[in-house]
Design a protein around this motif. Structure first.
Motif, short mmCIF file in Angstrom:
data_model
loop_
_atom_site.label_atom_id
_atom_site.label_comp_id
_atom_site.label_asym_id
_atom_site.label_seq_id
_atom_site.Cartn_x
_atom_site.Cartn_y
_atom_site.Cartn_z
N PHE A 192 13.25 6.04 0.77
CA PHE A 192 12.34 5.79 1.90
C PHE A 192 12.55 6.87 2.93
O PHE A 192 13.67 7.16 3.35
CB PHE A 192 12.64 4.41 2.51
CG PHE A 192 12.31 3.28 1.58
CD1 PHE A 192 11.02 2.76 1.55
CD2 PHE A 192 13.27 2.74 0.74
CE1 PHE A 192 10.72 1.72 0.69
CE2 PHE A 192 12.96 1.71 -0.12
CZ PHE A 192 11.68 1.19 -0.14
N GLY A 193 11.37 7.45 3.38
CA GLY A 193 11.45 8.49 4.38
C GLY A 193 10.76 8.08 5.66
O GLY A 193 10.40 6.93 5.86
N ILE A 194 10.54 9.04 6.56
CA ILE A 194 9.90 8.80 7.85
C ILE A 194 8.41 9.07 7.70
O ILE A 194 8.01 10.04 7.08
CB ILE A 194 10.51 9.73 8.92
CG1 ILE A 194 12.04 9.49 8.99
CG2 ILE A 194 9.87 9.49 10.27
CD1 ILE A 194 12.74 10.47 9.89
#
Length: 253
Positions: free
Chosen positions: A237-239
């Motif tokens: 999961f990223g931004i």
């Protein structure tokens, strides 16, 4: 012999041995070698040169001339080429200059003794140095060769024998202590006549080359091993980025 009549001064008698007239000839199977041709020619007769006859040559083509494809120059006649004299122009040849002797290098006045007869000419020189006094050997320096012994020059020598002392080998006073004892012989290695066992050499501990920091057990992550065991899909999961964010523009100029 008494009943045979005289034939002139000769009276017939029985032959002492067989004569050639009593034998028959071998017949016509023997023939004299011929004198014609070159096969089995009589070697006692002269043989003339032999020539061979050959068949006629094959017929030539109907047209044996080269034809109009060959051009004959007008200057070529039946007796040769007829043209005016032709000269070629070339550079002047190089002349190699050699140093030859001149008239002053010769001495013609010295040629009289070679051409005309002259009296003997002697040259005067200094007195030679006296020779050194040679020390020649005197009468006492020579010796008359001996007549006794093996080394005679003009005499026949008898056989000569040499006297030698008695050997101590096997005598009662022989020193047996000089012989080698059991300790003088080297023990035979067992590996020569038996199967040799493996050998190992013991050495000292080697020193570390430099200050090398090796990773310990805490530097490894055995729980993250996915090469040898099956693993479920892993999602990261990223931004979230904004859609109105301006991209980075770099001024190339």
């Amino acid at each position: 012999m008494g009943d045979r009549a005289w034939v002139g001064t000769w009276r017939p008698h029985h032959p002492r041995g067989p004569i050639m007239a009593q034998f028959t000839s071998p017949g016509p199977k023997y023939s004299i070698q011929g004198t014609t041709g070159y096969m089995k020619h009589n070697p006692t007769k002269r043989k003339a040169p032999a020539y061979t006859f050959k068949g006629a040559k094959s017929l030539l083509h109907e047209a044996c001339s080269p034809g109009p494809c060959y051009y004959v120059k007008p200057s070529m006649t039946r007796s040769g080429k007829e043209t005016a004299p032709a000269y070629t122009m070339c550079g002047r040849p190089k002349v190699k200059t050699e140093v030859t002797p001149g008239p002053s290098d010769y001495s013609p006045e010295k040629s009289k003794k070679h051409v005309y007869r002259t009296a003997p000419a002697h040259t005067m020189s200094f007195r030679t140095s006296s020779f050194r006094v040679d020390s020649s050997p005197g009468p006492g320096a020579y010796t008359v060769p001996g007549v006794m012994g093996p080394n005679t020059v003009d005499k026949t020598a008898s056989p000569c024998y040499s006297m030698k002392w008695k050997s101590k080998l096997g005598r009662f006073d022989e020193d047996l202590h000089q012989t080698p004892g059991p300790a003088a012989y080297k023990k035979v290695d067992v590996d020569v006549y038996k199967k040799r066992a493996p050998k190992y050499s013991m050495g000292t501990r080697t020193k570390a080359t430099g200050n090398v920091i090796n990773p310990g057990p805490g530097h490894y992550y055995p729980g993250k091993i996915t090469l040898t065991k099956p693993c479920a899909p892993v999602v990261t999961f990223g931004i979230r980025h904004s859609e109105y964010t301006m991209p980075l523009i770099v001024d190339v100029c």
